[in-house]
Scaffold this active site. Sequence first.
Site, short mmCIF file in Angstrom:
data_model
loop_
_atom_site.label_atom_id
_atom_site.label_comp_id
_atom_site.label_asym_id
_atom_site.label_seq_id
_atom_site.Cartn_x
_atom_site.Cartn_y
_atom_site.Cartn_z
N CYS A 162 -3.85 20.21 -49.46
CA CYS A 162 -2.45 20.31 -49.02
C CYS A 162 -1.46 20.47 -50.17
O CYS A 162 -0.27 20.66 -49.93
CB CYS A 162 -2.08 19.07 -48.21
N HIS A 294 6.40 15.21 -48.15
CA HIS A 294 5.12 15.68 -47.64
C HIS A 294 5.06 15.35 -46.14
O HIS A 294 4.66 16.18 -45.35
CB HIS A 294 3.97 15.02 -48.40
N GLU A 305 4.31 7.44 -48.91
CA GLU A 305 5.34 8.28 -49.52
C GLU A 305 6.68 7.55 -49.57
O GLU A 305 7.39 7.63 -50.58
CB GLU A 305 5.48 9.59 -48.74
N LYS A 326 7.71 19.60 -41.57
CA LYS A 326 6.47 19.72 -40.82
C LYS A 326 6.69 19.37 -39.35
O LYS A 326 5.92 19.79 -38.49
CB LYS A 326 5.38 18.81 -41.41
N HIS A 331 1.87 21.44 -40.19
CA HIS A 331 1.30 21.28 -41.53
C HIS A 331 0.46 22.51 -41.86
O HIS A 331 -0.60 22.71 -41.29
CB HIS A 331 0.44 20.02 -41.55
N PHE A 390 -5.25 15.58 -49.74
CA PHE A 390 -6.57 14.97 -49.68
C PHE A 390 -7.26 15.19 -51.03
O PHE A 390 -7.09 16.23 -51.66
CB PHE A 390 -7.42 15.61 -48.58
#
Length: 403
Positions: A162, A294, A305, A326, A331, A390
């Site tokens: 990502c 994010h 976050e 998002k 995403h 990830f």
Amino acid sequence: MKRVVITGAGTINALGHNVPDTLEAMREGRCGIRELEFRDVDRLSIRIGGQVRDYDPEARFNRQQMALYDRFTQFTLIAAREAIAQAGLVFSGELAARAGVVLGNSGGGMTTLDENYRSVYEDGKNRVHPFVVPKLMNNAAASHVSMEFNLKGPSFTVSTACASSNHAMAQAFQMVHGGMTPVMVTGGSESMLCFGGVKAWEGLRVMSKDGCRPFSANRNGMVQGEGAGIFVFEEYEHARARGAEILAEVAGYAMSSDAADIVMPSKQGASRAIKGALADARLNLSDVGYINAHGTGTAANDKTESAAVADVFGAHADRLMISSTKSMHGHLIGGTGAVELLACIMAVRDGVIAPTIGYQEPDPECALDVVPNVAREADVNVALSNAFAFGGLNAVLALKRFA
């Protein structure tokens, strides 16, 4: 070191097939997440996504091109054409020899992979098209952009889940900043919205069945999207000499690794990336007005976050605006940072902050100004774009209003 500015932007995503339509949708807080439409979707538990609608590839590409271009490559080329047209650049001679393309992508040609697995394993065929490998490889989009626009300089693909787009744009920035080249085409793309792509993500049990609600206490997971975002990063003096319109300045970046867990995010890793971007851009905490989060809508990401932002900014965190687009476009995995950079450009150039839509209930562990549901006008000089992937791979970009 050279100043780096953005002179062109292009996109196609669930909110629009170009930049003006996408920014309009962001300003209006429009949701592009709907019921998915593709083969065997009824066999999936997750049936929603930020799918590109009203898209006819045959209207944009001929038959020979279609044999070579997976959906993620098609999206990349569409966005690249828009960005380079806006920049007004023609790549020839010395400029062509030095200019290149760095793109982010995570899954490569997932649609091509899915279709050909079906052909072999379900339909029992023993042969596939000879162009399957060049069609599905992760670097296909970067290669086709370089060929279409005669980009003969450094060209490659970054694949860091990502954070792929942010890592790619950071590399492009560094090449221009360091004087290797006056121009780089950069950004990212993704198209995993096919049966196999969604089925794989289902297995992680992080997906929402009803919508993306980042930072809201009743959030229940992420929603996939697809599309591309492409930009022209250009050395300032080169842009000024030709009278180019400048959208924003790329001030700096930072990258970090959690070195902890393959899927669970780390506050420390995210904090290091945010602090590093501020240091690289020589910015103070008080300079930052907006962060494009994010913000995936998962419990783990949003809490981590929020904690990282609070850790870095301290008392100034109360004066920050932080939103996750998002919630509108889904995403985009490897392409997500590129599309989200558009929201940062809109913040510093137009003074409009894209909202976090779907926000319903405050979460005390995400106690930030998430610009809930409605866009906001604000005077913003600096915006950050967060990407935490990830594998614990993080990349943060700092954008400044051009002056």
